[in-house]
Scaffold this active site. Structure first.
Site, short mmCIF file in Angstrom:
data_model
loop_
_atom_site.label_atom_id
_atom_site.label_comp_id
_atom_site.label_asym_id
_atom_site.label_seq_id
_atom_site.Cartn_x
_atom_site.Cartn_y
_atom_site.Cartn_z
N ILE A 10 0.83 -1.23 0.00
CA ILE A 10 0.00 0.00 0.00
C ILE A 10 0.85 1.27 0.00
CG2 ILE A 10 -0.23 0.14 2.54
CD1 ILE A 10 -3.20 0.94 2.05
N LEU A 83 -0.20 -6.42 -3.98
CA LEU A 83 0.72 -5.64 -4.82
C LEU A 83 2.15 -5.70 -4.28
CD1 LEU A 83 -1.41 -2.34 -5.09
CD2 LEU A 83 -1.71 -4.48 -6.33
N SER A 128 3.07 -9.17 -14.15
CA SER A 128 3.90 -8.14 -14.80
C SER A 128 4.25 -8.54 -16.22
CB SER A 128 5.19 -8.01 -13.99
OG SER A 128 6.18 -7.35 -14.75
N GLU A 130 7.03 -8.29 -17.32
CA GLU A 130 8.35 -8.92 -17.25
C GLU A 130 8.22 -10.45 -17.37
OE1 GLU A 130 11.79 -7.65 -16.74
OE2 GLU A 130 10.64 -6.13 -17.80
N TYR A 152 13.19 -11.49 -10.85
CA TYR A 152 11.91 -10.81 -10.66
C TYR A 152 10.84 -11.42 -11.58
CZ TYR A 152 8.24 -7.33 -11.00
OH TYR A 152 7.01 -6.72 -11.03
O1 F7E Z 1 13.55 -0.13 -16.62
C1 F7E Z 1 16.26 0.54 -19.06
C2 F7E Z 1 16.21 -0.84 -18.42
O2 F7E Z 1 13.70 -0.17 -14.14
C3 F7E Z 1 12.96 0.11 -17.88
C4 F7E Z 1 8.89 -2.43 -12.81
O3 F7E Z 1 7.78 -1.71 -12.35
O4 F7E Z 1 8.01 -2.47 -15.03
C5 F7E Z 1 9.15 -2.12 -14.27
O5 F7E Z 1 10.28 -2.86 -14.68
C6 F7E Z 1 13.99 -0.04 -18.97
C7 F7E Z 1 14.83 -1.31 -18.89
O6 F7E Z 1 11.53 -0.80 -15.30
C8 F7E Z 1 18.36 2.61 -16.95
O7 F7E Z 1 17.29 -1.63 -18.87
C9 F7E Z 1 18.18 2.13 -19.05
O8 F7E Z 1 14.94 -1.89 -20.16
O9 F7E Z 1 12.20 1.53 -15.24
P1 F7E Z 1 12.78 0.18 -15.25
P2 F7E Z 1 11.37 -2.34 -15.72
O10 F7E Z 1 12.60 -3.10 -15.50
O11 F7E Z 1 10.81 -2.37 -17.11
C10 F7E Z 1 7.61 -3.86 -14.95
C11 F7E Z 1 6.35 -4.03 -15.73
C12 F7E Z 1 7.56 -4.36 -13.57
O12 F7E Z 1 6.75 -5.24 -13.26
C13 F7E Z 1 8.63 -3.94 -12.65
O13 F7E Z 1 8.27 -4.17 -11.30
O14 F7E Z 1 14.92 1.04 -18.89
N1 F7E Z 1 17.20 1.45 -18.42
N2 F7E Z 1 18.91 2.84 -18.17
C14 F7E Z 1 17.29 1.73 -17.10
N3 F7E Z 1 16.52 1.32 -16.06
C15 F7E Z 1 16.83 1.80 -14.82
N4 F7E Z 1 16.06 1.44 -13.78
N5 F7E Z 1 17.89 2.66 -14.62
C16 F7E Z 1 18.68 3.08 -15.65
O15 F7E Z 1 19.63 3.86 -15.44
#
Ligand code: F7E
Length: 322
Positions: A10, A83, A128, A130, A152
């Site tokens: 939450i 969640l 997700s 993912e 994950y």
């Molecule tokens: O990364 C790229 C990274 O960490 C998105 C979570 O809510 O959505 C989320 O997971 C993309 C990836 O989200 C950086 O490699 C580049 O391709 O914002 P993100 P995520 O991994 O897609 C799904 C649906 C969920 O369920 C998860 O809980 O962006 N990227 N450069 C980067 N990502 C991060 N974090 N930081 C960087 O510097």
């Protein structure tokens, strides 16, 4: 009689928006939080500050079955929204074990206490995109095979299957949302969207000089969290429980997100954004695009906010924060 909802996670982005939505609908809203959060509300409950008086929080842990059992028994919810999870994909490469333990056992414990203490309730599991990982079809639907690429993603696939099995084996009402990326000004700073908008705002005000990112070519289907929590609620209002993809159907690259965010503050991202190979993931999910037709047909759900407006709302919020 007002309905009673119990939410794990939450304190997060989705939990806070969902609480607001349910309060507006007249629900009694309860949440499970770590004891440490109750002791440090300023930092750990900051997304709930404006509604803290209207909800009831219970100290518990997704790692402790007895704590969850007690809470579910006491609250006797009509709807359970599960969640809570370790949701940062990058971190799941650093600590596979705690990600899988918390996410998988947490889901299993919640399902089991629901079965024991509130079997008439309806249960929502936060799946997700993912789970699709190395995608087999574009766009991804409820029928696309899973190929997760991180601890994950694996924990979410397992959680999804247990949730469905509680429906099929025990006749319980369990629904999973396969939610694609959803963002907002309440997003954590570790996720790429908030990292970009907070840096664009800070750089434009002279408070930071550059932004270091990983893979700029990754493609995501980004929607607004407020739209997505509405879909969670809709899923639990159907007579029959089912699983739904929730997505906008549109993809953009991380690079495009940078371009729009920096453009909004009058800057060219190419002058400030640098990449570092350390921020690339060992196994990347290169591109995700969801097909939410089933949700539209069955739930009447559709995203209401555009990608461009999402970026602007987040940058504006971060500018105001400075
Ligand atoms: O990364 C790229 C990274 O960490 C998105 C979570 O809510 O959505 C989320 O997971 C993309 C990836 O989200 C950086 O490699 C580049 O391709 O914002 P993100 P995520 O991994 O897609 C799904 C649906 C969920 O369920 C998860 O809980 O962006 N990227 N450069 C980067 N990502 C991060 N974090 N930081 C960087 O510097």
């Amino acid at each position: 009689m007002p309905q009673t909802a119990l939410i794990t996670g939450i304190t997060g982005q989705d939990g806070s928006y969902l609480s607001e939505l349910l309060l507006k609908k007249g629900y009694n809203v309860h949440g499970i939080v770590r004891r440490a959060s109750i002791e440090d509300p300023v930092h750990r409950l900051h997304r709930l500050g404006h509604i803290l008086e209207d909800i009831e929080l219970h100290p518990g842990s997704l790692e402790s079955y007895p704590s969850l059992y007690e809470i579910v028994r006491k609250v006797s919810p009509d709807e359970i929204y599960h969640l809570g999870a370790q949701s940062f994909v990058s971190y799941s490469f650093e600590d596979e074990f705690s990600t899988i333990n918390t996410n998988l056992n947490g889901t299993h414990y919640m399902l089991s206490t629901f079965r024991q203490c509130a079997p008439e309730a309806r249960f929502y599991f936060a799946g997700s995109s993912e789970m699709f990982g190395k995608v087999k079809n574009v766009p991804q639907t409820e029928d696309t095979p899973f190929h997760p690429r991180s601890a994950y993603g694996i924990s979410k696939v397992a959680g999804f299957h247990i949730t469905r099995n509680y429906r099929e084996a025990y006749g319980l009402y369990t629904a999973s949302g396969i939610l694609f990326n959803h963002e907002s000004p309440r997003r954590g700073y570790e996720f790429v969207t908030r990292k970009i908008t907070s840096h664009a705002a800070a750089i434009s005000k002279g408070k930071a000089k550059e932004l270091i990112l990983g893979n700029l070519d990754a493609e995501r289907d980004w929607g607004h969290a407020q739209d997505y929590v509405h879909a969670m609620w809709l899923m639990l209002q159907k007579d029959e429980a089912d699983d739904y993809v929730i997505a906008t159907g549109t993809t953009n690259t991380v690079r495009k997100f940078c371009e729009l965010a920096f453009e909004h503050v009058g800057l060219d991202y190419r002058n400030y954004v640098k990449t570092d190979s350390k921020l690339f993931r060992p196994a990347e999910v290169a591109a995700l695009q969801g097909d939410a037709n089933k949700a539209e047909e069955s739930l009447g759900w559709r995203p209401t906010k555009t990608f461009q407006n999402l970026v602007i709302e987040m940058v504006e919020h971060d500018l105001a924060q400075i």
